[in-house]
Design a protein around this motif. Structure first.
Motif, PDB file in Angstrom:
ATOM      1  N   ARG A  65      -6.006  89.221  35.957  1.00  0.00           N
ATOM      2  CA  ARG A  65      -5.479  87.953  35.426  1.00  0.00           C
ATOM      3  C   ARG A  65      -5.171  88.065  33.933  1.00  0.00           C
ATOM      4  O   ARG A  65      -4.308  87.351  33.421  1.00  0.00           O
ATOM      5  CB  ARG A  65      -6.489  86.822  35.647  1.00  0.00           C
ATOM      6  CG  ARG A  65      -6.708  86.431  37.106  1.00  0.00           C
ATOM      7  CD  ARG A  65      -7.780  85.351  37.180  1.00  0.00           C
ATOM      8  NE  ARG A  65      -8.204  85.062  38.534  1.00  0.00           N
ATOM      9  CZ  ARG A  65      -7.737  84.065  39.288  1.00  0.00           C
ATOM     10  NH1 ARG A  65      -6.809  83.265  38.784  1.00  0.00           N
ATOM     11  NH2 ARG A  65      -8.189  83.859  40.501  1.00  0.00           N
ATOM     12  N   GLN A  66      -5.889  88.950  33.242  1.00  0.00           N
ATOM     13  CA  GLN A  66      -5.729  89.061  31.789  1.00  0.00           C
ATOM     14  C   GLN A  66      -4.724  90.133  31.374  1.00  0.00           C
ATOM     15  O   GLN A  66      -4.477  90.332  30.187  1.00  0.00           O
ATOM     16  CB  GLN A  66      -7.090  89.384  31.151  1.00  0.00           C
ATOM     17  CG  GLN A  66      -8.192  88.364  31.467  1.00  0.00           C
ATOM     18  CD  GLN A  66      -7.785  86.947  31.092  1.00  0.00           C
ATOM     19  OE1 GLN A  66      -7.233  86.717  30.011  1.00  0.00           O
ATOM     20  NE2 GLN A  66      -8.071  85.990  31.985  1.00  0.00           N
ATOM     21  N   GLY A 124      -2.019  86.490  35.092  1.00  0.00           N
ATOM     22  CA  GLY A 124      -2.741  85.396  35.724  1.00  0.00           C
ATOM     23  C   GLY A 124      -1.945  84.117  35.854  1.00  0.00           C
ATOM     24  O   GLY A 124      -2.222  83.294  36.726  1.00  0.00           O
ATOM     25  N   TRP A 151      -4.962  86.018  44.661  1.00  0.00           N
ATOM     26  CA  TRP A 151      -6.147  86.572  43.988  1.00  0.00           C
ATOM     27  C   TRP A 151      -7.285  86.912  44.943  1.00  0.00           C
ATOM     28  O   TRP A 151      -8.371  87.280  44.506  1.00  0.00           O
ATOM     29  CB  TRP A 151      -6.632  85.575  42.923  1.00  0.00           C
ATOM     30  CG  TRP A 151      -5.579  85.306  41.896  1.00  0.00           C
ATOM     31  CD1 TRP A 151      -4.860  84.154  41.723  1.00  0.00           C
ATOM     32  CD2 TRP A 151      -5.078  86.227  40.928  1.00  0.00           C
ATOM     33  NE1 TRP A 151      -3.952  84.301  40.711  1.00  0.00           N
ATOM     34  CE2 TRP A 151      -4.065  85.566  40.196  1.00  0.00           C
ATOM     35  CE3 TRP A 151      -5.383  87.552  40.604  1.00  0.00           C
ATOM     36  CZ2 TRP A 151      -3.355  86.180  39.169  1.00  0.00           C
ATOM     37  CZ3 TRP A 151      -4.682  88.174  39.579  1.00  0.00           C
ATOM     38  CH2 TRP A 151      -3.681  87.488  38.875  1.00  0.00           C
TER      39      TRP A 151
END
Length: 405
Positions: A5-6, A244, A307
């Motif tokens: 996500r980062q 993300g 996810w």
């Protein structure tokens, strides 16, 4: 490792000059170049030599989807042109049933020049042999980017599939910066395409010829097929700063029971032809894990979400157990195939469960497809793409390919 996500998408950029994008395919598909990557080592050959480059007893998994002529152009009486790009059927929801309709069907569509179509019906006449068909499009009220369009036609003497063949044009990738040509009708299809439904080709398969497939058989390479209908979202760039915030598109896939049984019998030998096959195979693992957690669940109503692989909410089972769970489910339901949906995002930090290698083309900078390659090759993706750029490889849909092991 940074959470997927980062991930900063800017870290997955590379310079791609326009002249390196293949605007047309080679005259002979299997004369394309093939980059070979294994454990940090990079070499090159030509695609027709693929059979001798594969590990012994490999199982190749192909996506047999077929691209439809999904772009329909309507002319208003004012002279304005409205393009309707069919994405996926809504009513009926099943692709096969939607194509078989002989009166009316509803599709999710993108609409070009929408500001010129405030309301009312769009009409065009389509010649089908000796018949003239009137095709009508009606837009349902929506505030979404994707619109629901009801198509109807009369006299009722043809299917919607027939109409698309007669009136539609092939949706070649936007980065080719050209209109579809007659040759694209064959060159933008794999030689093994069967099941209509995609709006983009599974391009890793464009390199195969009947001769290559025969050579694979002679080499003892096993082959199986899945079907994933490629959506327009495959071209959607990541416009957010971090991964993300990027929403993955949904795609439907079908896998036959005998293919799942073959996968179960081939641990460590599975090579996916294209990112669509990768996404399908890896999604199978999570569907199997869902069945362990919810034995009475209906897979057809579930979905592998973007996810799911990273949230650690499913039991950590072996690939073999996941596949066995699906086989048991199919036998209990007495159905010969699994149909499900996936939004899976495969990015650095992902653990591959079923796929041991892949054939794939060279993808756009800052794309989810490049993230998938980086998930498999790690930071070596930079060396792979740097090598390809320095050694005159052709990029994107009609370009060259790579075998990653």
């Amino acid at each position: 490792m940074t959470s997927p996500r980062q991930i900063r998408i800017a870290d997955y950029h590379y310079p791609l000059p326009d002249e390196r994008i293949a605007k047309y395919p080679l005259a002979r598909r299997d004369m394309s170049k093939l980059l070979l990557y294994k454990q940090g080592q990079i070499n090159e050959t030509h695609f027709y030599r693929l059979p001798e480059c594969l590990p012994e007893k490999s199982l190749l998994v192909f996506n047999n989807t077929r691209v439809i002529q999904a772009r329909l152009l309507f002319q208003k009486v004012t002279g304005a042109s409205i393009e309707i790009f069919c994405l996926e059927p809504v009513e009926p929801h099943d692709y096969l049933l939607a194509f078989q309709q002989t009166k009316q069907c509803t599709w999710k569509c993108l609409v070009g020049n929408l500001k010129k179509w405030k309301d009312g019906l769009l009409k065009q006449t389509v010649r089908m042999g000796n018949d003239i068909i009137t095709l009508t499009a009606k837009r349902m009220a929506t505030r979404e980017e994707v619109h629901r369009i009801v198509f109807s036609w009369e006299p009722v003497s043809c299917t919607f599939a027939d109409l698309l063949e007669a009136a539609g044009t092939l949706p070649i990738p936007p980065y080719l910066h050209r209109e579809a040509e007659a040759a694209d009708l064959s060159t933008y299809q794999t030689v093994y395409s069967k099941i209509k439904g995609s709006v983009a080709a599974p391009t890793a398969g464009l390199h195969f010829t009947p001769e290559t497939l025969s050579a694979l058989d002679d080499q003892g390479v096993e082959r199986e097929e899945i079907t994933l209908h490629v959506g327009a979202g495959t071209f959607k760039p990541v416009k957010t700063e971090t991964v993300g915030a990027h929403p993955m598109h949904t795609e439907w896939f079908t896998v036959q029971r005998h293919t799942i049984a073959r996968l179960l019998a081939s641990p460590g030998r599975v090579i996916a032809v294209g990112t669509t096959s990768v996404r399908t195979l890896e999604s199978l693992y999570y569907l199997g894990a869902m069945l362990v957690q919810h034995p009475d669940a209906s897979i057809e109503e579930g979905m592998v979400r973007q996810w799911t692989p990273y949230e650690k909410t499913l039991p950590d089972i072996s690939p073999s157990e996941a596949l066995q769970q699906i086989l048991t489910y199919l036998d209990r339901k007495q159905i010969p195939q699994l149909t499900a949906a996936t939004q899976i995002l495969i990015a650095p930090g992902y653990t591959f469960r079923l796929v041991n290698g892949m054939l794939t083309n060279f993808h756009q900078p800052q794309s989810t497809l490049l993230l998938l390659v980086a998930a498999f090759a790690g930071d070596d993706w930079k060396q792979i793409y740097d090598y390809a750029l320095k050694h005159d490889f052709r990029f994107l849909s009609y370009g060259d390919s790579s075998l990653l092991l």
